[in-house]
Design an enzyme around this catalytic site. Structure first.
Site, PDB file in Angstrom:
ATOM      1  N   GLU A   1       0.871  -1.176   0.000  1.00 39.19           N
ATOM      2  CA  GLU A   1       0.000   0.000   0.000  1.00 39.19           C
ATOM      3  C   GLU A   1       0.909   1.227   0.000  1.00 39.19           C
ATOM      4  OE1 GLU A   1      -2.966   0.020  -0.721  1.00 39.19           O
ATOM      5  OE2 GLU A   1      -3.558   2.072  -0.257  1.00 39.19           O
TER       6      GLU A   1
ATOM      7  N   GLU B   1      -0.931   9.869  -5.049  1.00 40.39           N
ATOM      8  CA  GLU B   1       0.196   8.932  -4.990  1.00 40.39           C
ATOM      9  C   GLU B   1       0.545   8.396  -6.386  1.00 40.39           C
ATOM     10  OE1 GLU B   1      -1.203   7.830  -0.481  1.00 40.39           O
ATOM     11  OE2 GLU B   1      -1.535   6.345  -2.045  1.00 40.39           O
TER      12      GLU B   1
ATOM     13  N   ASP C   1      -6.957   2.664   3.019  1.00 40.81           N
ATOM     14  CA  ASP C   1      -6.428   1.387   3.536  1.00 40.81           C
ATOM     15  C   ASP C   1      -7.528   0.322   3.515  1.00 40.81           C
ATOM     16  OD1 ASP C   1      -4.268   2.987   4.038  1.00 40.81           O
ATOM     17  OD2 ASP C   1      -4.692   3.216   6.164  1.00 40.81           O
TER      18      ASP C   1
HETATM   19  N1  LIG Z   1     -16.567  10.191   1.843  1.00 40.50           N
HETATM   20  C1  LIG Z   1     -16.048   9.091   1.299  1.00 40.50           C
HETATM   21  N2  LIG Z   1     -16.816   7.998   1.090  1.00 40.50           N
HETATM   22  C2  LIG Z   1     -16.278   6.871   0.533  1.00 40.50           C
HETATM   23  N3  LIG Z   1     -14.993   6.798   0.113  1.00 40.50           N
HETATM   24  C3  LIG Z   1     -14.220   7.876   0.295  1.00 40.50           C
HETATM   25  C4  LIG Z   1     -14.692   9.056   0.890  1.00 40.50           C
HETATM   26  N4  LIG Z   1     -13.680   9.957   0.944  1.00 40.50           N
HETATM   27  C5  LIG Z   1     -12.607   9.361   0.401  1.00 40.50           C
HETATM   28  N5  LIG Z   1     -12.936   8.108  -0.001  1.00 40.50           N
HETATM   29  C6  LIG Z   1     -12.063   7.144  -0.669  1.00 40.50           C
HETATM   30  O1  LIG Z   1     -10.866   7.041   0.068  1.00 40.50           O
HETATM   31  C7  LIG Z   1      -9.760   7.248  -0.759  1.00 40.50           C
HETATM   32  C8  LIG Z   1      -8.673   7.932   0.031  1.00 40.50           C
HETATM   33  O2  LIG Z   1      -7.564   7.133   0.048  1.00 40.50           O
HETATM   34  P1  LIG Z   1      -6.304   7.464   0.971  1.00 40.50           P
HETATM   35  O3  LIG Z   1      -5.331   6.406   0.662  1.00 40.50           O
HETATM   36  O4  LIG Z   1      -6.823   7.367   2.367  1.00 40.50           O
HETATM   37  O5  LIG Z   1      -5.844   8.812   0.561  1.00 40.50           O
HETATM   38  C9  LIG Z   1     -10.267   8.111  -1.900  1.00 40.50           C
HETATM   39  O6  LIG Z   1      -9.470   7.908  -3.042  1.00 40.50           O
HETATM   40  C10 LIG Z   1     -11.681   7.584  -2.082  1.00 40.50           C
HETATM   41  O7  LIG Z   1     -11.646   6.457  -2.911  1.00 40.50           O
HETATM   42  O1  LIG Z   2       3.841   7.506   7.522  1.00 38.83           O
HETATM   43  P1  LIG Z   2       3.254   7.070   8.817  1.00 38.83           P
HETATM   44  O2  LIG Z   2       3.759   7.830   9.990  1.00 38.83           O
HETATM   45  O3  LIG Z   2       3.277   5.605   8.993  1.00 38.83           O
HETATM   46  O4  LIG Z   2       1.717   7.500   8.794  1.00 38.83           O
HETATM   47  C1  LIG Z   2       0.719   6.845   8.229  1.00 38.83           C
HETATM   48  C2  LIG Z   2      -0.547   7.641   8.333  1.00 38.83           C
HETATM   49  O5  LIG Z   2      -1.363   7.174   7.280  1.00 38.83           O
HETATM   50  C3  LIG Z   2      -2.539   6.585   7.812  1.00 38.83           C
HETATM   51  O6  LIG Z   2      -2.296   5.210   7.950  1.00 38.83           O
HETATM   52  C4  LIG Z   2      -3.710   6.860   6.916  1.00 38.83           C
HETATM   53  O7  LIG Z   2      -3.542   6.333   5.644  1.00 38.83           O
HETATM   54  P2  LIG Z   2      -4.204   7.020   4.389  1.00 38.83           P
HETATM   55  O8  LIG Z   2      -3.513   8.321   4.195  1.00 38.83           O
HETATM   56  O9  LIG Z   2      -3.987   6.074   3.295  1.00 38.83           O
HETATM   57  O10 LIG Z   2      -5.642   7.206   4.767  1.00 38.83           O
HETATM   58  C5  LIG Z   2      -2.731   7.239   9.160  1.00 38.83           C
HETATM   59  O11 LIG Z   2      -3.520   6.478  10.026  1.00 38.83           O
HETATM   60  C6  LIG Z   2      -1.320   7.416   9.639  1.00 38.83           C
HETATM   61  O12 LIG Z   2      -1.196   8.488  10.535  1.00 38.83           O
HETATM   62 MG   LIG Z   3      -3.674   5.591   1.421  1.00 37.54          MG
END
Ligand SMILES: Nc1ncnc2c1ncn2[C@@H]1O[C@H](COP(=O)(O)O)[C@@H](O)[C@H]1O
Ligand SMILES: O=P(O)(O)OC[C@H]1O[C@](O)(COP(=O)(O)O)[C@@H](O)[C@@H]1O
Ligand SMILES: [Mg+2]
Length: 495
Positions: A282, A313, A471
């Site tokens: 991831e 990313e 995640d």
């Molecule tokens: N409000 C939301 N409902 C469902 N999914 C969501 C919402 N906001 C963001 N997301 C999804 O989460 C990822 C974020 O991924 P990170 O790795 O945590 O940045 C975003 O791409 C949406 O697919």
């Molecule tokens: O780089 P680090 O310190 O492991 O941090 C990871 C951070 O990313 C997270 O795992 C969240 O992940 P996402 O950004 O993919 O939502 C947080 O819970 C955490 O604080």
């Molecule tokens: Mg992420």
């Protein structure tokens, strides 16, 4: 396919995957767990912080674009950039100064499990997956408290020279200090002014201040490394993350190259005599481009089968691999960005010799799969639909406490805008003769050299929090695929 038909596919996929999850024999999850200090920031609090620091200083620092938080001005600059763009961001800090300043000036609302590995371990255990073997190199007493009470959640420890598995609450190192990150969540619609500029937040998102104490290492003891092979008989796959913590140089003279080599060795040990073991990485925000590139070209390439990323990313990954124009087009928000995401996914699949690249965006997921992947496109689509329902559950409830919670996510409607966004990609693929409009309809497209699976996702209007949703998406899809994978033990077959 119209939205009503997608909703039907969602129900079928969730019911299907729910019945299959018990097929997974176990998963290894490492490395990063931390405590997330969560703060949902309000308009008045932003104005207060701007008042304390002063707009002039913040404005200058926004232009400099700090890649590390050294003081409150860096913090405010990155917070305003993230809010201005509505983009998720993660910035490291190497001292506890900003933690203390935030405690004095903001104070967090709640604390919860953080870090990709920590969040994913708890999620999988709550879904009822067997043998979730989680490994945190810096497992402190405080950190252990954030792991859920599940008998299937286990952490390796060395006792009397032997590797045994215990619940994290019985496996922590009493000498270890906790790692605490700050998560500043902000909501769409917040408005404020700074240095003559007016800001209006376009989307719910968050800024993560990632603490990087000097004792952090992505590593394991030689005894644990030696005996890692003892656990691999029980696991079908691994989910790995946290490599962003690797530093270019360490005080003892070692460099990132040493830690990259160790990280690769761990993967090789896990695979052992089963070279087909599924290994998912991831991705996350990695400010340091040397480390970002090393992760992709030295750890992911050749050693990993599956990669999960959000859209920012994808741009960051493409950038260090030399695709600057494509990277720019991915984040440019134009109508072509879905096309660029697809093209970017294909580049990552090919360049990094992966079997699967899964991109989660707000409103749709794109997954490109190599032709030699053992599962068919329908299985991949089911995995994505399950993942989206899981993400909607997490966004609605704040966490997923059991497999039955997923009914809350299923009730969330498919996002109309995401469904509409797919049309741009359809037009592009049809124009290029890659598929027909009919082929595109159900989201499974057979292209030259790869398959493309694309689904509109479910989006929660007012999410409890946005952190960790990515995640849940990646882990949900990966575990659904593991559940569908034919089971065999190459180690025993060869004997
Ligand atoms: N409000 C939301 N409902 C469902 N999914 C969501 C919402 N906001 C963001 N997301 C999804 O989460 C990822 C974020 O991924 P990170 O790795 O945590 O940045 C975003 O791409 C949406 O697919
Ligand atoms: O780089 P680090 O310190 O492991 O941090 C990871 C951070 O990313 C997270 O795992 C969240 O992940 P996402 O950004 O993919 O939502 C947080 O819970 C955490 O604080
Ligand atoms: Mg992420």
């Amino acid at each position: 396919m119209d939205i009503a038909d997608w909703e039907k596919r969602y129900s079928e996929a969730v019911s299907n995957v729910k019945g299959q999850l018990e097929n997974v024999r176990g998963v290894f999850v490492a490395y990063n767990s931390n405590v997330d200090a969560m703060k949902h920031i309000k308009e008045a609090e932003i104005k207060k912080l701007i008042g304390i620091i002063g707009c002039e200083k913040i404005h200058e620092r926004i232009v400099e674009y700090p890649r590390e938080i050294r003081d409150p001005v860096d913090f405010m600059a990155r917070l305003i950039i993230a809010m201005r763009d509505g983009k998720a961001a993660e910035v490291p800090t190497y001292t506890t100064d900003i933690h203390e300043w935030l405690m004095d000036n903001l104070v967090f609302d709640s604390a919860r499990m953080g870090g990709q590995a920590g969040i994913i371990s708890n999620l999988l255990a709550n879904l009822g997956v067997k043998n979730v073997i989680t490994y945190v190199p810096w497992l402190s007493r405080e950190q252990a408290e954030y792991f859920v009470d599940s008998s299937s959640l286990l952490h390796p420890v060395i006792e009397d020279g032997k590797l045994i598995l215990k619940h994290p609450k019985e496996a922590y190192n009493p000498e270890q200090k906790p790692k605490i990150n700050w998560i500043i969540e902000f909501s769409k619609g917040i408005k404020f002014k700074c240095a003559g500029e007016e800001y209006a937040v376009p989307r719910d998102n968050r800024l993560i201040i990632s603490s990087r104490p000097q004792w952090i290492r992505i590593d394991m003891s030689p005894e644990m490394y030696e005996q890692l092979s003892d656990i691999r008989e029980d696991i079908d796959g691994a989910i790995l993350s946290g490599y962003q913590m690797i530093r270019e140089e360490y005080e003892d003279g070692t460099t990132y190259l040493d830690y990259v080599a160790r990280a690769v060795n761990v993967i090789e040990r896990l695979k052992g005599c089963n070279p087909k073991m599924r290994i998912h990485v991831e991705f996350t925000s990695i400010q340091n481009k040397v480390i970002r590139k090393a992760l992709l070209t030295d750890i992911v390439k050749k050693h990993v089968t599956s990669l999960g990323l959000d859209t920012v990313e994808v741009a960051n990954a493409l950038n260090v691999l030399g695709y600057e124009e494509l990277a720019y087009s991915v984040i440019n928000k134009g109508e072509n960005s879905i096309v660029s995401l697809y093209e970017g996914a294909v580049r990552l699949l090919k360049e990094l010799e992966l079997q699967r690249v899964h991109i989660h965006s707000l409103g749709y997921y794109i997954c490109v799969v190599s032709k030699d992947h053992p599962l068919d496109a329908d299985s991949h689509r089911q995995a994505l639909l399950f993942a989206s329902a899981l993400a909607a559950t997490q966004a609605t409830l704040g966490s997923v406490r059991s497999l039955d919670d997923i009914s809350a996510g299923l009730e969330v409607p498919v996002y109309g805008q995401g469904h509409d966004d797919l049309i741009e990609l359809e037009k592009y693929l049809v124009r290029r003769g890659i598929c027909t409009a009919e082929d595109f309809e159900d989201g499974c497209i057979s292209a030259d050299g790869h398959d493309l699976i694309i689904i509109p996702s479910k989006i929660v209007k007012d999410p409890v929090a946005t952190v960790g949703i990515g995640d849940a998406i990646s882990a949900g899809a990966f575990i659904a695929l593991l559940a569908k994978m034919p089971k065999f033990n190459i180690c025993q077959e060869k004997e």
